[in-house]
Design a protein around this motif. Structure first.
Motif, PDB file in Angstrom:
ATOM      1  N   ALA A 135      38.729  41.596  43.336  1.00  0.00           N
ATOM      2  CA  ALA A 135      37.878  41.707  42.148  1.00  0.00           C
ATOM      3  C   ALA A 135      37.789  43.155  41.677  1.00  0.00           C
ATOM      4  CB  ALA A 135      36.485  41.165  42.456  1.00  0.00           C
ATOM      5  N   GLN A 136      37.720  44.093  42.613  1.00  0.00           N
ATOM      6  CA  GLN A 136      37.645  45.504  42.241  1.00  0.00           C
ATOM      7  C   GLN A 136      38.941  45.953  41.576  1.00  0.00           C
ATOM      8  OE1 GLN A 136      36.867  48.079  45.549  1.00  0.00           O
ATOM      9  NE2 GLN A 136      36.314  49.791  44.258  1.00  0.00           N
ATOM     10  N   THR A 137      40.064  45.516  42.079  1.00  0.00           N
ATOM     11  CA  THR A 137      41.345  45.874  41.480  1.00  0.00           C
ATOM     12  C   THR A 137      41.460  45.301  40.070  1.00  0.00           C
ATOM     13  OG1 THR A 137      42.335  45.884  43.678  1.00  0.00           O
ATOM     14  CG2 THR A 137      43.827  45.786  41.797  1.00  0.00           C
ATOM     15  N   ARG A 138      40.997  44.072  39.877  1.00  0.00           N
ATOM     16  CA  ARG A 138      41.016  43.478  38.535  1.00  0.00           C
ATOM     17  C   ARG A 138      40.133  44.279  37.584  1.00  0.00           C
ATOM     18  NH1 ARG A 138      40.514  36.999  39.652  1.00  0.00           N
ATOM     19  NH2 ARG A 138      42.622  36.708  40.427  1.00  0.00           N
ATOM     20  N   TYR A 139      38.989  44.732  38.060  1.00  0.00           N
ATOM     21  CA  TYR A 139      38.086  45.524  37.230  1.00  0.00           C
ATOM     22  C   TYR A 139      38.737  46.841  36.835  1.00  0.00           C
ATOM     23  CZ  TYR A 139      34.130  48.410  35.897  1.00  0.00           C
ATOM     24  OH  TYR A 139      33.298  49.251  35.232  1.00  0.00           O
ATOM     25  N   VAL A 140      39.388  47.503  37.780  1.00  0.00           N
ATOM     26  CA  VAL A 140      40.048  48.781  37.493  1.00  0.00           C
ATOM     27  C   VAL A 140      41.170  48.577  36.479  1.00  0.00           C
ATOM     28  CG1 VAL A 140      41.514  50.584  38.486  1.00  0.00           C
ATOM     29  CG2 VAL A 140      39.421  49.895  39.648  1.00  0.00           C
ATOM     30  N   LYS A 141      41.950  47.523  36.654  1.00  0.00           N
ATOM     31  CA  LYS A 141      43.035  47.247  35.706  1.00  0.00           C
ATOM     32  C   LYS A 141      42.488  46.962  34.306  1.00  0.00           C
ATOM     33  CE  LYS A 141      46.519  47.491  38.554  1.00  0.00           C
ATOM     34  NZ  LYS A 141      47.497  48.540  38.467  1.00  0.00           N
ATOM     35  N   LEU A 142      41.348  46.272  34.219  1.00  0.00           N
ATOM     36  CA  LEU A 142      40.721  46.002  32.926  1.00  0.00           C
ATOM     37  C   LEU A 142      40.253  47.299  32.269  1.00  0.00           C
ATOM     38  CD1 LEU A 142      39.644  43.862  30.902  1.00  0.00           C
ATOM     39  CD2 LEU A 142      37.495  43.970  32.174  1.00  0.00           C
ATOM     40  N   VAL A 143      39.640  48.183  33.053  1.00  0.00           N
ATOM     41  CA  VAL A 143      39.191  49.467  32.510  1.00  0.00           C
ATOM     42  C   VAL A 143      40.386  50.293  32.050  1.00  0.00           C
ATOM     43  CG1 VAL A 143      38.094  51.674  33.122  1.00  0.00           C
ATOM     44  CG2 VAL A 143      37.033  49.528  33.808  1.00  0.00           C
ATOM     45  N   GLN A 144      41.489  50.221  32.792  1.00  0.00           N
ATOM     46  CA  GLN A 144      42.680  50.968  32.409  1.00  0.00           C
ATOM     47  C   GLN A 144      43.294  50.429  31.118  1.00  0.00           C
ATOM     48  OE1 GLN A 144      45.131  50.840  35.914  1.00  0.00           O
ATOM     49  NE2 GLN A 144      44.206  52.694  36.754  1.00  0.00           N
ATOM     50  N   LYS A 145      43.169  49.134  30.869  1.00  0.00           N
ATOM     51  CA  LYS A 145      43.662  48.585  29.607  1.00  0.00           C
ATOM     52  C   LYS A 145      42.796  49.053  28.444  1.00  0.00           C
ATOM     53  CE  LYS A 145      45.990  44.342  30.947  1.00  0.00           C
ATOM     54  NZ  LYS A 145      45.977  42.874  30.868  1.00  0.00           N
ATOM     55  N   ILE A 146      41.488  49.086  28.659  1.00  0.00           N
ATOM     56  CA  ILE A 146      40.573  49.486  27.588  1.00  0.00           C
ATOM     57  C   ILE A 146      40.656  50.984  27.334  1.00  0.00           C
ATOM     58  CG2 ILE A 146      38.133  49.617  26.940  1.00  0.00           C
ATOM     59  CD1 ILE A 146      37.740  47.027  28.556  1.00  0.00           C
ATOM     60  N   HIS A 147      40.741  51.771  28.411  1.00  0.00           N
ATOM     61  CA  HIS A 147      40.833  53.228  28.306  1.00  0.00           C
ATOM     62  C   HIS A 147      42.176  53.692  28.880  1.00  0.00           C
ATOM     63  CE1 HIS A 147      36.587  53.542  27.277  1.00  0.00           C
ATOM     64  NE2 HIS A 147      36.330  52.690  28.255  1.00  0.00           N
TER      65      HIS A 147
END
Length: 163
Positions: A135-147
């Motif tokens: 879940a943490q890795t998915r969150y980081v990947k989502l933040v990287q897509k947005i920023h």
């Protein structure tokens, strides 16, 4: 094998279930209120398992954790309903086999219940640990897509400094 799990639902067993759930609830409440490093929520589970059998012990243990988790808001208790369920099963099976007749055998039953608690708790911990990492890795990947300016590999040691 069928005799071990056979449970007759008579009036005594029906009264035993809420009594054991109450003992568990009060023990858990007492331990959390006084901040004791003890788990006192297995007393009723073991009593129910020894007197009513493995099915009754499992019901008492799991129901206590579910009731306590929903009434107090302690979410982690809901997950550990599985450990109480297995304690009830193990102690009930050992009691049906005859391991509660002498003190040394009762100690062996207590050790078996503790071992089942330990093993199931370890399995739950490992599952939660890997689920949290995913879940943490998915969150980081989502933040990287947005920023897009925030880059880095989430699995590297210097990730927090890079991110």
């Amino acid at each position: 094998m069928k005799k071990i799990f056979k449970t007759q639902l008579n009036a005594a067993v029906i009264v035993l279930i809420p009594a054991c759930i109450g003992i568990n609830y009060l023990g858990k409440l007492f331990a959390s209120f006084l901040k004791l490093p003890l788990w006192l929520d297995s007393i009723g589970t073991c009593i129910g398992a020894a007197l009513g059998g493995p099915i009754i012990g499992a019901i008492c243990g799991a129901a206590n954790n579910l009731i306590y988790g929903f009434t107090t808001g302690d979410n982690i208790t809901l997950v550990y309903a599985l450990t109480s369920l297995f304690i009830g099963l193990v102690v009930g099976i050992m009691a049906r086999i005859g391991f509660m007749k002498t003190f040394p055998k009762a100690l062996l039953t207590a050790c078996a219940g503790g071992c089942s608690y330990f093993l199931v708790s370890c399995i739950i911990f490992i599952i939660c640990y890997f689920y949290n990492a995913i879940a943490q890795t998915r969150y980081v990947k989502l933040v990287q897509k947005i920023h897009p300016e925030k880059q880095g590999d989430p699995f590297s040691k210097g990730f927090q400094k890079e991110f």
